[in-house]
Design an enzyme around this catalytic site. Structure first.
Site, PDB file in Angstrom:
ATOM      1  CB  SER A   1      -0.935  -0.040   1.212  1.00 14.98           C
ATOM      2  OG  SER A   1      -1.938   0.932   1.097  1.00 14.98           O
ATOM      3  CG  ASN A   2      -0.422   4.653  -1.299  1.00 15.65           C
ATOM      4  OD1 ASN A   2      -1.047   5.466  -0.635  1.00 15.65           O
ATOM      5  ND2 ASN A   2      -0.978   4.013  -2.317  1.00 15.65           N
ATOM      6  NE  ARG A   3       4.384   8.604   4.537  1.00 22.24           N
ATOM      7  CZ  ARG A   3       5.161   9.680   4.566  1.00 22.24           C
ATOM      8  NH1 ARG A   3       6.267   9.687   3.860  1.00 22.24           N
ATOM      9  NH2 ARG A   3       4.839  10.723   5.285  1.00 22.24           N
TER      10      ARG A   3
END
Ligand code: CTP
Length: 228
Positions: free
Chosen positions: A35-37
């Site tokens: 995933s990502n931030r």
């Protein structure tokens, strides 16, 4: 708008708006994902601000820790593929589509059915490209409404955003420099450059809440100018 800041009796012209927000999660096995931030804050603030102005909002969101704003339709999704399918299903009835989600560009080539076990010292993952949802809006989904993309960049902000504007058929790209400390991803604040086909406009540092209200104004003006 009423003096207490509440929504007025009705918006002069109610529009249907789709907003994508948050990160996607691309599963590797039953317990892990890539995933990502992205926190989803900007997209949720935008959805809330459009609803507050009396418009119809459908928020398609990847997993976030945020409360769903009042007065909107909400559709949760996990993966880029699920977001793509949901956008494809709903975009046809929208006047404005805003793509604030941080969609994974790559997803694991295969999802292991059981938890991956630790063995060798290195592990190589094979990833395959996801489909570009915003990039499909005009060409695949046939969307003719007002199309707004986001660009989170660490360098060459304007040039990269302008490339996305042209490549993805957008009317506006909201660009922000995620290398600057204190703004963007996890922050409650942001500073953005609005990149239109023929000009730019800088919106200085503000809370994502205030910025969302400025963006609503800008996007509604753009939409109205296209309907004339
Ligand atoms: N986007 C999308 N679907 C994808 C990737 C991106 O809809 N698979 C949308 C984002 O929601 C955003 C815009 O495209 O509105 C730009 O996303 P970004 O990740 O910055 O662009 P990419 O085309 O992936 O380019 P790069 O990662 O190479 O900068």
């Amino acid at each position: 708008m009423t003096s207490d800041g509440g929504p007025g009796p009705s918006a002069p012209h109610t529009v249907n708006i789709l907003v994508t927000a948050g990160p996607t999660r691309e599963p590797l096995d039953p317990v892990r994902f890539i995933s990502n931030r992205s926190s989803g804050k900007m997209g949720y603030e935008l959805a809330a601000a459009f609803a507050h102005a009396g418009h119809m909002v459908l928020l398609l969101s990847g997993p976030t820790a945020l409360d769903v704003p009042d007065g909107i339709d909400f559709l949760p999704v996990e993966t880029a593929a699920e977001m793509h399918a949901a956008v494809s299903h709903h975009i046809g009835s929208m006047d404005i589509a805003i793509f604030a989600a941080a969609v994974a560009d790559y997803t694991p080539a295969a999802i292991a059915p059981q938890k991956l076990k630790k063995s060798a010292d290195t592990l190589t993952l094979e990833l395959v490209k996801t489909s570009d949802i915003l990039g499909s809006a005009r060409t695949v989904f046939g969307f003719t409404g007002t199309l707004v993309g986001f660009a989170a960049e660490t360098e060459n902000l304007e040039a990269n955003a302008r490339g996305k504007l042209t490549r993805k058929g957008c009317d506006l790209v909201v660009a922000n420099d995620v290398s600057k400390p204190g703004i963007g991803f996890d922050s409650n604040h942001n500073e953005v450059l609005l990149v239109y086909p023929n000009h730019n406009e800088a919106l200085p540092l503000a809370s994502k809440h205030d910025l969302a209200h400025q963006l609503v104004q800008a996007i509604l003006e753009l939409h109205l100018s296209q309907r004339l």
